[in-house]
Design a protein around this motif. Structure first.
Motif, short mmCIF file in Angstrom:
data_model
loop_
_atom_site.label_atom_id
_atom_site.label_comp_id
_atom_site.label_asym_id
_atom_site.label_seq_id
_atom_site.Cartn_x
_atom_site.Cartn_y
_atom_site.Cartn_z
N LEU A 10 0.87 -1.17 0.00
CA LEU A 10 0.00 0.00 0.00
C LEU A 10 0.91 1.22 0.00
N ASN A 11 0.77 2.12 -1.00
CA ASN A 11 1.69 3.24 -1.17
C ASN A 11 0.95 4.53 -1.51
N PHE A 12 1.51 5.63 -1.04
CA PHE A 12 1.10 6.97 -1.46
C PHE A 12 2.28 7.61 -2.19
N GLU A 13 1.98 8.28 -3.31
CA GLU A 13 3.02 8.98 -4.07
C GLU A 13 2.54 10.37 -4.40
N ILE A 14 3.45 11.34 -4.32
CA ILE A 14 3.10 12.72 -4.62
C ILE A 14 4.23 13.37 -5.40
N GLU A 15 3.88 14.30 -6.31
CA GLU A 15 4.86 15.03 -7.12
C GLU A 15 4.58 16.52 -6.96
N PRO A 16 5.04 17.12 -5.85
CA PRO A 16 4.73 18.54 -5.60
C PRO A 16 5.44 19.47 -6.58
N VAL A 17 6.60 19.05 -7.08
CA VAL A 17 7.37 19.82 -8.05
C VAL A 17 7.64 18.90 -9.24
N ASN A 60 8.89 16.52 -11.76
CA ASN A 60 9.99 15.55 -11.79
C ASN A 60 10.60 15.24 -10.42
N LEU A 61 9.96 15.69 -9.35
CA LEU A 61 10.40 15.34 -8.00
C LEU A 61 9.27 14.59 -7.30
N ILE A 108 12.52 10.28 -5.62
CA ILE A 108 12.99 10.07 -7.00
C ILE A 108 13.01 11.43 -7.70
N TYR A 109 14.17 11.80 -8.22
CA TYR A 109 14.33 13.07 -8.93
C TYR A 109 14.81 12.79 -10.34
N THR A 110 14.05 13.26 -11.33
CA THR A 110 14.37 12.99 -12.74
C THR A 110 14.40 14.31 -13.52
N PRO A 111 15.40 15.16 -13.30
CA PRO A 111 15.46 16.44 -14.00
C PRO A 111 15.54 16.26 -15.52
N GLY A 112 14.72 17.02 -16.22
CA GLY A 112 14.73 16.94 -17.68
C GLY A 112 13.79 15.92 -18.26
#
Length: 831
Positions: A563-570, A572-573, A619-623
C-alpha cells in the motif's frame, strides 16, 4: 509502443502549387555521379546540393528560366529551363582548365589554411552569443508549429495493391514534395500555438500552450510521444545537433573544420543585407554529418538562411533523408531572429532511391517578437495547465488567427480524411493489429477492458517448468484517473496457480497524489536487482527466461502485499511512502534454501521469512518529459538523469514480522552525450543494511544467467554469487555509434556500432549476518577483498536490429563455477 506504431507507418508505406521544378543527376565527363554539386536558380538564393549519388530535386513557387550548376574544379554550367517541370535531367560538368589570377581553385578536401570560408566561420563563432533573443534582457514571441506524417512514393502499384483494396479513396488527395519530388499522401497532422516568454537576467523561460489540434491518431499517446521525442528543439549555433538520439556535428561547430570542407561560393544582397554564401560537405563518409550551404551577414556574422541535409552514408537506421531549412528575419537593422524552421525526415526500411516510406515534417513559425518587458520571477512560476480542455477545443476563428502559416489544401483535407478512415473496418483492423503488437494488449472497447499483456503469456523456469499467464486491465482512456490490473498464471511442473492484482488511483491531479496497492503470489528471481521488489505485477526476465546459462534454480516463492502513497509537488520530484508485507521461501529448497538460525523455532532453524517494511523513496528525474495527466503517463524522452534515495525500516512483531532492521540506498544514473563520440550511460549505486537479516533480505550483487544484455547487471556473475549488507556498484556503457568502425574501410559500409562496457562491485557481509545464515546451502561470499570487475565489447546494429556483447570477467576466477567469458545479446529497433 511508440516505435511499433512508427514502423506501422513504414509498412503502409497531384496537386502542384509550385511554378518551377527540376530533378535529375549531375555527372562528370566519364559518367560518374558528382556528390555535393551546387545548383541554384539564376538570380536567386534558392538552391540545393546533389546527394551522395549525384541526384537532386528542387522546386520553387516562383518561375525561373535558368538553372546554374557548379562544383569546385569544374566549369560552371547554365541550363535553360524550357518548361516549368524538368525531371530526369542529366547534367554533365566539364573539368575546369582555365587558370584565373588571384583565384585559388579548391578540389576534393579543402585546406584549413588560407581558406576565406573558414575565416568567416571563425567570426560566426565569435559573434554567435550576440545574436537572437540573447541580445535582450527579456523577450516574448508567438510560436506556431505543425507536424505532419505522410506516406510517400505513391504509385499505381501501391494504389492497386491488395493492402489498400477498399481504401482507394484515400489517394484522391495526393501532393508532391518540394524537397524530394516524391508523391505523398498526408496521414497525420498536429497543430500547436503557444506564447513563449523568457528572461535572460533571471535565466527563466516558459511556454504557454493556447491551442492544440490533432488529426489522425489523436487518442494515441504513444504516437504523440514518439512525435514529441522525434522533433525536439535544437540550435544551429550549438556544436552538436541531436536528432533520433544521436549527435550530428553542426556545420557551425568549432569542431566543424575537422569534419567538413568549406567553400566560399557567392555573395549578394538578401533583404538589403550583404551576405556570403558558404557551401559545406563532409570530409569523411559514414559519420553523423550534413551537407548544404548557408548565407551569413557580412557585419553581424549572423546566419540569414541555412539548409542542412544528412548524407546517405551517415550511420543512422530507418531514415533515408533529413532536410532542414531555417530562415532568419532582421529587426532593428542588426538583430537576426529565427522566423521559420522546417524539417523533413524520410523514414524508410531501405535507403534506395525508389524505396517507399513515411515523411515526417515539422514546420515552426515565429512572429510578434517583443523585448525588454520585465515580468518578475513570480510570473515564470505560474505555469498554465497544458491539459486544459479549452486548449484542445479551439474554434475555427482561433485557428484562423493563430496560424502564422496557412495550411495547404491537402493539409486542410487531412482532418476529413482521417475521420472517414476511422469508419472503414479494414483500416480499423490494421490499426488494431499494430496497437496490439505495440502495447501488448488486446482492446475490448465495449467492456472498457484490455487483455494482456500478450508478451508474458508463455515462460519457463526450473521451479514451474512451462508456465502460462493471462491478464487484463481496465481501460476507459489514456488519461484514466484509476486503473485496475491483474493476472493468473499456472506452472505445469509445480502444478500451482499464481496471481497478481494491482490498483492505482489518482487522488489529485495538480500534485499527482496517487494511492496504489495490491497483492502478488508468485515465483520470482530476486537475485537480479539490489533493491527489494515492491511491484506487485513486476516480473524479471530471469524468472521466465527460456534459455539460461547454468541452472536457474535459485528462485523464491513470494507473497507480497503493498500500500503506497506517491506525490509530485514539483515537476519531476516524486516522494513515495508506503508499507509492504512479504512472505518469502525457497521455490527449490534442495538446490537453494533460505534457512537461517531461529531460536524460537522447535528445530532452531526457519526457512520462511515474514516481513513488514515501511518504505520511503525520493525520486528526482530532471529533464524528464511526459504526456498525459492520468494515473499512468507516457514518457517522451530517455536522456534525463535519475536520482533515487530509498529508506526502508523493517518492523519486528507487527503482523508477526520477523526482523527489525534499517536499509539506506542511493542510486544515480546519468546519460552523457559526448559530442560526436556517442553516448555514455553511467550508474552508481550505494547501500547499507543496519541490523541482522536473513539471506532473503540481504542485498545481492545482480548477476545475469540469461542470454539477454541487461543493463545494471553483471553478465558473468551467477545469481546469488555475491551477497552483501554493504555495497557499492558502478556501471559504465559507452556507445560510439560507429565512430570507430566508420574509419575501417572493410567495415564502413556495414554501419556497425561499437559498445564498450565496464562494471565494478564492492561489498561486505558482516560476521553476524554470516552466522545468522549459516544453515544456507549456498556459499555466502562478498567482494570485500578487492573490487569485482567485468568489461565487455559489443557490436550493435547487426542487420539493423541485433546487438551482441562479449563479456569478460576480470577477477574472482577461483569462485565455484566462475564464468570467465560469456555472450549476451538484444534485439530492438534503434535509429
Amino acid at each position: 509502443m511508440k516505435k511499433f506504431l512508427f514502423f506501422f507507418f513504414l509498412i503502409f508505406s497531384s496537386t502542384i502549387f509550385s511554378q518551377t521544378k527540376v530533378g535529375g543527376i549531375v555527372v562528370d565527363d566519364s559518367g560518374s555521379p558528382i556528390a555535393f554539386a551546387n545548383l541554384v536558380f539564376k538570380n536567386s538564393s534558392e538552391g540545393t546540393i546533389t546527394n551522395d549519388n549525384g541526384r537532386f530535386y528542387m522546386e520553387s513557387d516562383d518561375t525561373y528560366n535558368t538553372l546554374v550548376v557548379s562544383f569546385i574544379g569544374y566549369e560552371t554550367l547554365e541550363i535553360d529551363l524550357s518548361q516549368k517541370v524538368n525531371y530526369n535531367m542529366r547534367i554533365e560538368l566539364v573539368e575546369s582548365t582555365e587558370q584565373l589570377k588571384e583565384v585559388v581553385v579548391y578540389t576534393g578536401k579543402q585546406s584549413k589554411k588560407n581558406n576565406p570560408a573558414i575565416d568567416i566561420l571563425k567570426k560566426i563563432w565569435a559573434k554567435k552569443r550576440e545574436n537572437g533573443v540573447r541580445k535582450f534582457k527579456q523577450y516574448k514571441y508567438d510560436k506556431y508549429e505543425k507536424i505532419e506524417f505522410d506516406l510517400n512514393t505513391i504509385d499505381s502499384n501501391v494504389i492497386k495493391s491488395k493492402l489498400f483494396k477498399g481504401l482507394e479513396f484515400v489517394f484522391d488527395d495526393l501532393d508532391t514534395s518540394r524537397i524530394t519530388g516524391k508523391t505523398y499522401l498526408p496521414l497525420f497532422l498536429n497543430e500547436n500555438f503557444s506564447k513563449v516568454y523568457g528572461d535572460n537576467v533571471l535565466k527563466k523561460e516558459k511556454e504557454d500552450v493556447l491551442g492544440n489540434k490533432n488529426s489522425g491518431f489523436q487518442g494515441n499517446q504513444a504516437i504523440t510521444a514518439f512525435v514529441e521525442d522525434l522533433y525536439s528543439d535544437y540550435d544551429i549555433y550549438n556544436n552538436y545537433l541531436k536528432f533520433f538520439d544521436k549527435s550530428f556535428t553542426s556545420p557551425l561547430s568549432k569542431t566543424g573544420v575537422d569534419t567538413y570542407n568549406y567553400v566560399l561560393s557567392d555573395s549578394t544582397f538578401i533583404d538589403d543585407k550583404w551576405c556570403y554564401n558558404i557551401i559545406y560537405y563532409p570530409r569523411r563518409k559514414n559519420e553523423l554529418t550534413f551537407k548544404g550551404d548557408f548565407w551569413v551577414n557580412d557585419t553581424t556574422f549572423a546566419i540569414k538562411k541555412i539548409n542542412l541535409q544528412v548524407t546517405k552514408s551517415a550511420n543512422i537506421n530507418w531514415v533515408k533523408e533529413i532536410y532542414i531549412e531555417q530562415d532568419f528575419d532582421v529587426v532593428n537593422d542588426s538583430i537576426f531572429l529565427l522566423k521559420r524552421d522546417y524539417m523533413l525526415s524520410d523514414f524508410s526500411f531501405s535507403k534506395k532511391e525508389k524505396s517507399r516510406g513515411v515523411y515526417g515534417k515539422r514546420t515552426t513559425v515565429y512572429d510578434n517578437y517583443e523585448f525588454n518587458l520585465p515580468r518578475g520571477e513570480a510570473f515564470y512560476k505560474q505555469v498554465a495547465d497544458p491539459y486544459d480542455p479549452r486548449v484542445f477545443n479551439r474554434d475555427s476563428v482561433f485557428w484562423k488567427n493563430a496560424r502564422l502559416e496557412r495550411l495547404s489544401e491537402d493539409e486542410s483535407g487531412i482532418f476529413k480524411l482521417l475521420d472517414t478512415l476511422k469508419t472503414v473496418p479494414k483500416f480499423k483492423t490494421y490499426y488494431n493489429i499494430v496497437s496490439v503488437l505495440g502495447s501488448g494488449y488486446i482492446e475490448i472497447d465495449k467492456w472498457n477492458l484490455d487483455i494482456g499483456d500478450i508478451y508474458s503469456t508463455f515462460g519457463f523456469n526450473d521451479a514451474e517448468g512451462y508456465r502460462l499467464r493471462a491478464g487484463a486491465r481496465t481501460y476507459f482512456g489514456q488519461n484514466d484517473t484509476w486503473r485496475l490490473e491483474g493476472y493468473m498464471a499456472y506452472g505445469f511442473r509445480d502444478r500451482k496457480f499464481k496471481h497478481g492484482l494491482s490498483g492505482k488511483f489518482l487522488l489529485d491531479r495538480k500534485t499527482r497524489l496517487i494511492l496504489s496497492g495490491g497483492n502478488r503470489r508468485d515465483i520470482e528471481q530476486l537475485g537480479l536487482s539490489l533493491t527489494s521488489t515492491n511491484d506487485v505485477l513486476g516480473r524479471s526476465i530471469a524468472s521466465s527466461s527460456l534459455v539460461t546459462v547454468g541452472a536457474n534454480d535459485r528462485l523464491t516463492n513470494i507473497n507480497l502485499s503493498t500500500l503506497n502513497f506517491e506525490i509530485e509537488p514539483v515537476t519531476n520530484l516524486r516522494f513515495r511512502l508506503g508499507g509492504s508485507f512479504r512472505t518469502l521461501s525457497s521455490a527449490l529448497p534442495e538446490a537453494f534454501n533460505l534457512d537461517y538460525l531461529d531460536p524460537t523455532s522447535p528445530t532452531g532453524i526457519s526457512s520462511e521469512v515474514k516481513q513488514f517494511d515501511i518504505n520511503s523513496t525520493l525520486i528526482y528525474t530532471p529533464g524528464k518529459r511526459t504526456i498525459g495527466y492520468g494515473v499512468e503517463r507516457v514518457n517522451i524522452n530517455d536522456n534525463h538523469s535519475i536520482l533515487l534515495l530509498n529508506y526502508t525500516k523493517g518492523v519486528e512483531g507487527f503482523l508477526e514480522s520477523d526482523f527489525d532492521y534499517e536499509r539506506l540506498q542511493f542510486s544515480y544514473t546519468q546519460p552523457w552525450q559526448v559530442g560526436g563520440f556517442g553516448r555514455l550511460t553511467s550508474t552508481i549505486e550505494l547501500g547499507k543494511t543496519f541490523g541482522e537479516v536473513p539471506l532473503s533480505l540481504l542485498s545481492v550483487v545482480p548477476g545475469n544467467q540469461t542470454l539477454f544484455s541487461i543493463y545494471n547487471t553483471f553478465p558473468n556473475l551467477d545469481f546469488y554469487e555475491f551477497v552483501t549488507d554493504t555495497y557499492a556498484t558502478v556501471h559504465l556503457e559507452h556507445n560510439f555509434n560507429g565512430r570507430l568502425f566508420s574509419r575501417i574501410p572493410l567495415l564502413r559500409k556495414l554501419n556497425l556500432r561499437e559498445i564498450f562496457g565496464l562494471r565494478g562491485a564492492w561489498g561486505q557481509l558482516s560476521d553476524e549476518n554470516i552466522a545468522l545464515n549459516s544453515p544456507s546451502n549456498i556459499p555466502l561470499i562478498a567482494p570485500d577483498e578487492q573490487i569485482y570487475w567485468e568489461y565487455s565489447f559489443g557490436i550493435g546494429n547487426i542487420f539493423k536490429i541485433l546487438r551482441i556483447d562479449f563479456n569478460f570477467r576480470g577477477n574472482y576466477l577461483d569462485n565455484p563455477d566462475a564464468r570467465r567469458f560469456g555472450v549476451t545479446g538484444s534485439f530492438g529497433f534503434k535509429f
